[in-house]
Design a protein around this motif. Structure first.
Motif, PDB file in Angstrom:
ATOM      1  N   LEU A 207       3.484 -29.541  -6.661  1.00 61.50           N
ATOM      2  CA  LEU A 207       3.687 -30.865  -6.096  1.00 61.50           C
ATOM      3  C   LEU A 207       2.457 -31.335  -5.336  1.00 61.50           C
ATOM      4  CD1 LEU A 207       7.347 -30.496  -4.833  1.00 61.50           C
ATOM      5  CD2 LEU A 207       6.552 -31.650  -6.890  1.00 61.50           C
ATOM      6  N   ALA A 208       1.517 -30.411  -5.087  1.00 60.84           N
ATOM      7  CA  ALA A 208       0.289 -30.790  -4.386  1.00 60.84           C
ATOM      8  C   ALA A 208      -0.685 -31.442  -5.355  1.00 60.84           C
ATOM      9  CB  ALA A 208      -0.352 -29.557  -3.756  1.00 60.84           C
ATOM     10  N   PHE A 209      -1.445 -32.406  -4.885  1.00 56.58           N
ATOM     11  CA  PHE A 209      -2.453 -33.051  -5.713  1.00 56.58           C
ATOM     12  C   PHE A 209      -3.631 -33.426  -4.844  1.00 56.58           C
ATOM     13  CE2 PHE A 209       0.915 -35.934  -4.502  1.00 56.58           C
ATOM     14  CZ  PHE A 209       0.247 -36.945  -3.864  1.00 56.58           C
ATOM     15  N   GLY A 210      -4.749 -33.717  -5.484  1.00 57.58           N
ATOM     16  CA  GLY A 210      -5.988 -33.901  -4.752  1.00 57.58           C
ATOM     17  C   GLY A 210      -6.379 -35.348  -4.534  1.00 57.58           C
ATOM     18  N   LEU A 211      -7.640 -35.514  -4.128  1.00 58.30           N
ATOM     19  CA  LEU A 211      -8.203 -36.821  -3.829  1.00 58.30           C
ATOM     20  C   LEU A 211      -9.412 -37.057  -4.715  1.00 58.30           C
ATOM     21  CD1 LEU A 211      -8.084 -36.661   0.078  1.00 58.30           C
ATOM     22  CD2 LEU A 211      -6.520 -37.922  -1.416  1.00 58.30           C
ATOM     23  N   GLN A 212      -9.584 -38.273  -5.120  1.00 61.11           N
ATOM     24  CA  GLN A 212     -10.716 -38.632  -5.970  1.00 61.11           C
ATOM     25  C   GLN A 212     -12.018 -38.554  -5.175  1.00 61.11           C
ATOM     26  OE1 GLN A 212      -9.967 -42.536  -7.494  1.00 61.11           O
ATOM     27  NE2 GLN A 212      -7.996 -41.989  -8.398  1.00 61.11           N
ATOM     28  N   ASN A 213     -13.066 -38.098  -5.831  1.00 58.70           N
ATOM     29  CA  ASN A 213     -14.399 -38.120  -5.242  1.00 58.70           C
ATOM     30  C   ASN A 213     -15.026 -39.465  -5.571  1.00 58.70           C
ATOM     31  OD1 ASN A 213     -17.264 -37.744  -4.751  1.00 58.70           O
ATOM     32  ND2 ASN A 213     -16.834 -35.565  -4.669  1.00 58.70           N
ATOM     33  N   LEU A 214     -15.325 -40.246  -4.535  1.00 61.74           N
ATOM     34  CA  LEU A 214     -15.865 -41.593  -4.724  1.00 61.74           C
ATOM     35  C   LEU A 214     -17.382 -41.600  -4.840  1.00 61.74           C
ATOM     36  CD1 LEU A 214     -13.674 -43.376  -2.015  1.00 61.74           C
ATOM     37  CD2 LEU A 214     -13.161 -43.039  -4.449  1.00 61.74           C
ATOM     38  N   GLY A 215     -17.969 -40.427  -4.882  1.00 65.85           N
ATOM     39  CA  GLY A 215     -19.423 -40.311  -4.903  1.00 65.85           C
ATOM     40  C   GLY A 215     -19.904 -39.597  -3.669  1.00 65.85           C
ATOM     41  N   ASN A 216     -20.014 -38.274  -3.747  1.00 65.34           N
ATOM     42  CA  ASN A 216     -20.426 -37.446  -2.604  1.00 65.34           C
ATOM     43  C   ASN A 216     -19.480 -37.584  -1.414  1.00 65.34           C
ATOM     44  OD1 ASN A 216     -22.670 -36.186  -3.736  1.00 65.34           O
ATOM     45  ND2 ASN A 216     -24.044 -37.858  -3.165  1.00 65.34           N
ATOM     46  N   THR A 217     -18.203 -37.808  -1.666  1.00 62.07           N
ATOM     47  CA  THR A 217     -17.223 -37.926  -0.578  1.00 62.07           C
ATOM     48  C   THR A 217     -16.385 -36.666  -0.443  1.00 62.07           C
ATOM     49  OG1 THR A 217     -15.653 -39.017  -2.070  1.00 62.07           O
ATOM     50  CG2 THR A 217     -17.096 -40.434  -0.736  1.00 62.07           C
ATOM     51  N   CYS A 218     -16.917 -35.524  -0.853  1.00 63.61           N
ATOM     52  CA  CYS A 218     -16.164 -34.276  -0.707  1.00 63.61           C
ATOM     53  C   CYS A 218     -15.912 -33.966   0.764  1.00 63.61           C
ATOM     54  CB  CYS A 218     -16.912 -33.132  -1.382  1.00 63.61           C
ATOM     55  SG  CYS A 218     -18.600 -32.878  -0.772  1.00 63.61           S
ATOM     56  N   TYR A 219     -16.818 -34.368   1.657  1.00 65.57           N
ATOM     57  CA  TYR A 219     -16.627 -34.139   3.088  1.00 65.57           C
ATOM     58  C   TYR A 219     -15.387 -34.872   3.580  1.00 65.57           C
ATOM     59  CZ  TYR A 219     -18.563 -38.839   3.703  1.00 65.57           C
ATOM     60  OH  TYR A 219     -18.771 -40.190   3.636  1.00 65.57           O
ATOM     61  N   LEU A 220     -15.198 -36.104   3.124  1.00 66.30           N
ATOM     62  CA  LEU A 220     -14.039 -36.901   3.511  1.00 66.30           C
ATOM     63  C   LEU A 220     -12.758 -36.299   2.947  1.00 66.30           C
ATOM     64  CD1 LEU A 220     -13.724 -40.751   3.509  1.00 66.30           C
ATOM     65  CD2 LEU A 220     -12.045 -39.403   2.277  1.00 66.30           C
ATOM     66  N   ASN A 221     -12.792 -35.894   1.677  1.00 65.37           N
ATOM     67  CA  ASN A 221     -11.605 -35.334   1.044  1.00 65.37           C
ATOM     68  C   ASN A 221     -11.177 -34.037   1.718  1.00 65.37           C
ATOM     69  OD1 ASN A 221     -11.658 -37.450  -0.738  1.00 65.37           O
ATOM     70  ND2 ASN A 221     -12.587 -36.301  -2.408  1.00 65.37           N
ATOM     71  N   ALA A 222     -12.135 -33.176   2.022  1.00 64.51           N
ATOM     72  CA  ALA A 222     -11.802 -31.891   2.647  1.00 64.51           C
ATOM     73  C   ALA A 222     -11.174 -32.092   4.023  1.00 64.51           C
ATOM     74  CB  ALA A 222     -13.054 -31.017   2.738  1.00 64.51           C
ATOM     75  N   VAL A 223     -11.744 -32.985   4.830  1.00 66.17           N
ATOM     76  CA  VAL A 223     -11.200 -33.247   6.166  1.00 66.17           C
ATOM     77  C   VAL A 223      -9.811 -33.876   6.062  1.00 66.17           C
ATOM     78  CG1 VAL A 223     -11.491 -34.657   8.239  1.00 66.17           C
ATOM     79  CG2 VAL A 223     -13.430 -33.397   7.306  1.00 66.17           C
ATOM     80  N   THR A 224      -9.635 -34.811   5.151  1.00 60.75           N
ATOM     81  CA  THR A 224      -8.333 -35.469   5.004  1.00 60.75           C
ATOM     82  C   THR A 224      -7.266 -34.479   4.566  1.00 60.75           C
ATOM     83  OG1 THR A 224      -9.493 -37.516   4.391  1.00 60.75           O
ATOM     84  CG2 THR A 224      -7.140 -37.418   3.944  1.00 60.75           C
ATOM     85  N   GLN A 225      -7.610 -33.553   3.677  1.00 61.80           N
ATOM     86  CA  GLN A 225      -6.646 -32.533   3.264  1.00 61.80           C
ATOM     87  C   GLN A 225      -6.290 -31.627   4.446  1.00 61.80           C
ATOM     88  OE1 GLN A 225      -4.966 -32.432   0.669  1.00 61.80           O
ATOM     89  NE2 GLN A 225      -6.076 -33.237  -1.086  1.00 61.80           N
ATOM     90  N   ALA A 226      -7.273 -31.294   5.282  1.00 62.03           N
ATOM     91  CA  ALA A 226      -6.996 -30.464   6.451  1.00 62.03           C
ATOM     92  C   ALA A 226      -6.066 -31.186   7.420  1.00 62.03           C
ATOM     93  CB  ALA A 226      -8.305 -30.078   7.146  1.00 62.03           C
ATOM     94  N   VAL A 227      -6.320 -32.473   7.660  1.00 58.63           N
ATOM     95  CA  VAL A 227      -5.455 -33.250   8.548  1.00 58.63           C
ATOM     96  C   VAL A 227      -4.050 -33.343   7.964  1.00 58.63           C
ATOM     97  CG1 VAL A 227      -5.083 -35.539   9.560  1.00 58.63           C
ATOM     98  CG2 VAL A 227      -7.372 -34.553   9.538  1.00 58.63           C
ATOM     99  N   SER A 228      -3.951 -33.477   6.656  1.00 56.45           N
ATOM    100  CA  SER A 228      -2.641 -33.570   6.012  1.00 56.45           C
ATOM    101  C   SER A 228      -1.836 -32.292   6.194  1.00 56.45           C
ATOM    102  CB  SER A 228      -2.813 -33.870   4.521  1.00 56.45           C
ATOM    103  OG  SER A 228      -1.572 -33.878   3.849  1.00 56.45           O
ATOM    104  N   SER A 229      -2.519 -31.148   6.297  1.00 61.15           N
ATOM    105  CA  SER A 229      -1.801 -29.886   6.493  1.00 61.15           C
ATOM    106  C   SER A 229      -1.198 -29.770   7.888  1.00 61.15           C
ATOM    107  CB  SER A 229      -2.750 -28.704   6.253  1.00 61.15           C
ATOM    108  OG  SER A 229      -3.689 -28.577   7.314  1.00 61.15           O
ATOM    109  N   LEU A 230      -1.634 -30.617   8.829  1.00 61.46           N
ATOM    110  CA  LEU A 230      -1.082 -30.625  10.183  1.00 61.46           C
ATOM    111  C   LEU A 230       0.172 -31.501  10.192  1.00 61.46           C
ATOM    112  CD1 LEU A 230      -4.439 -31.104  12.108  1.00 61.46           C
ATOM    113  CD2 LEU A 230      -3.276 -28.958  11.534  1.00 61.46           C
TER     114      LEU A 230
END
Length: 546
Positions: free
Chosen positions: A222-245
């Motif tokens: 049921l888990a799914f990821g986030l699109q990379n908008l162009g070198n936005t892996c930093y944003l995706n990683a942080v957002t996934q971490a916040v989502s785990s809280l």
């Protein structure tokens, strides 16, 4: 290189774009380019009047050779010109992406129709002649095969389609010092030894029937990821971490009931929207786009607007600062409209805020000065050893007393003792490992690669009550955040019984700060660990280690 517009086919449309290349979903380092894109002859892309090439093989990119249907996502066009290669084109303004996509998909559809069009008709006379030739050829082969020796027959059948793959496998798995192209040693045909029948395959089931949930194998997540908008892996990683809280996300969403003014905040809306969709169990397993979230944060922090590589820690601080300040403004607007009533504690404050007491004491006269600071994270230094680090030891060094060069205002002494104590512990303990350190000789940042042992359960009280193992090097303080009154602990014991379970790790993969990729390891509500790599989500057999 050819340039211009149209090459005799009329004016070509041009687009202001940023192009990125991905090989097997991994971005090719230092290959991103900006400039003006034109489509010549309706299928040849030119960037800055030069033909676009494969970043590795240098093959010419052509829209007439697309291997998969292009995709359009929030100002981004995904093109697949070669096997394993993805070309991501971000248009400025984003509205131009639809125009570019229209040209690209039209060429793809045209090529697909040409590939699936029926073959030209063959005249009856020509068809009859070819059938007769094939019949004679087949009869000739059959006659030769009939008069072959048994060894020759075996040799010929080795070239048949059903056994060709097995022949190749045998040639790699059978050891032979000298082998010709047929996989033979001198005068002898190499064959794989027959395998003995497996006793396991002959056993009858002995276990009683059980529920299918116990069986291993692939199961959709049921888990799914986030699109990379162009070198936005930093944003995706942080957002996934916040989502785990999950507790923080629930409290953040619940603020709209206690403080309706927060719904007027654009960043609050974007945050709640994407975190709710990420945690929804009935959503489709497709990657979400964080474009709206990035655009909102970039209004006050333009450094996150483009496609340049950014630091995940800096983004986290900026994100939380902006969100907290927006909630604080809503809180102040509520008090201005309704008057001061019951104190509203903001979700960012109640989960992330920590209060640290720093006391500077003169070594000569004993004059002391105390300063209270609030933080949302703690930046931990490495010891400088080449051996693996222990996270509790790094945390103890942060709070270890230090001897500083500081001039006393009373006796003019040049040194003072600095004592750092935790007065108010956060509900969410955010620890930043300072892997990127400045190299003053090279005038750049370098990465420290020591392994770090991260415990699944951290007893903060026991950690801070232990003795420090070494002197702490100088540190720059983390950025203080906007304070909002909150009750301090009534006794020191309240901060000595704090245990934190590991929930998420944002990790940088790469040799240096100038190149690399951010991913997130996060623990789900069921206790399962997942690796979030942009749009890719992988289930892990056990919790990660740094």
């Amino acid at each position: 290189e050819l340039g211009g517009s149209g090459l005799g086919t009329g004016p070509a449309m041009s687009f202001n774009i940023t192009a990125q290349y991905f090989l097997d979903d991994v971005e090719v380092p230092e290959a991103a380019v900006n400039g003006r894109l034109t489509i010549q002859m309706k299928f040849i892309p030119f960037l800055n009047q030069k033909r676009m090439l494969h970043p590795r093989t240098r093959g010419t990119i052509s829209l007439s050779k697309q291997i998969a249907e292009p995709q359009l996502e929030d100002g981004l066009v995904r093109i697949y010109p070669f096997n394993g290669l993805e070309l991501r084109i971000t248009c400025e303004p984003s509205e131009d992406a639809a125009k570019l996509y229209q040209q690209v998909v039209e060429r793809y559809e045209k090529n697909s129709q040409a590939a699936t069009s029926p073959a030209p008709a063959i005249s009856p006379q020509k068809s009859t002649e070819e059938a007769e030739q094939n019949r004679k050829r087949k009869r000739h082969v059959d006659d030769v095969f009939e008069h072959m020796s048994s060894q020759g027959r075996e040799e010929l059948t080795k070239f048949s389609a059903p056994t060709a793959k097995r022949r190749d496998i045998d040639s790699m798995t059978t050891s032979a010092p000298e082998r010709n192209s047929l996989g033979r040693e001198a005068g002898r045909i190499m064959r794989r030894e027959p395998q003995p029948p497996s006793s396991a395959l002959q056993r009858r089931p002995s276990n009683p029937p059980q529920d299918s949930s116990i069986y291993a194998g692939y199961r959709p997540s049921l888990a799914f990821g986030l699109q990379n908008l162009g070198n936005t892996c930093y944003l995706n990683a942080v957002t996934q971490a916040v989502s785990s809280l999950r507790e923080f996300v629930d409290d953040l969403r619940g603020m709209s009931r206690q403080l309706p003014e927060v719904t007027n905040g654009a960043l609050f809306q974007r945050t709640v929207e994407i975190l709710t969709r990420m945690q929804a169990t009935n959503s489709l397993p497709v990657a979400l786009s964080p474009a709206k979230l990035r655009e909102q944060i970039a209004i006050a922090a333009p450094m996150f607007q483009g496609n340049g590589q950014q630091d995940a820690h800096e983004f986290f601080l900026e994100y939380m600062n902006q969100l907290h300040d927006e909630l604080l403004r809503a809180h102040q607007a509520f008090e201005a409209k309704h008057g001061k009533g019951e104190e509203q504690v903001l979700a960012t404050q109640s989960h992330f805020d920590a209060e640290v007491e720093r006391q500077l004491t003169c070594v000569q006269c004993g004059q002391a000065r105390t300063v209270l600071e609030r933080f949302r994270d703690f930046s931990l230094d490495f010891s400088g050893s080449t051996h693996a680090e222990q996270l509790p030891s790094m945390l103890r060094r942060y709070f270890q007393p230090e001897l500083l060069e500081a001039k006393c205002e009373h006796c003019n002494a040049a040194e003072a003792n600095l004592d750092t104590n935790l007065r108010e512990a956060p509900r969410v303990l955010v620890l930043h490992l300072k892997r990127f350190v400045p190299d003053m000789e090279k005038q750049c940042y370098e990465k420290q690669h020591q392994a770090v042992d991260i415990p699944g359960l951290l007893d903060l009280g026991a950690t801070l009550s232990g003795n420090a193992v070494s002197a702490s090097p100088p540190r720059l303080p983390a950025r203080p955040l906007a304070p909002l009154a909150a009750p301090a602990p009534e006794s020191p014991e309240e901060t000595c019984n704090l245990r934190y379970g590991l929930r998420a790790i944002v990790a940088h993969e790469g040799a240096s700060p100038r190149a690399g990729h951010y991913v997130c390891y996060a623990k789900s509500a069921s206790g399962t660990w997942f690796l979030y790599d942009d749009s890719r989500v992988t289930r892990l057999p056990q919790e990660p280690r740094d």
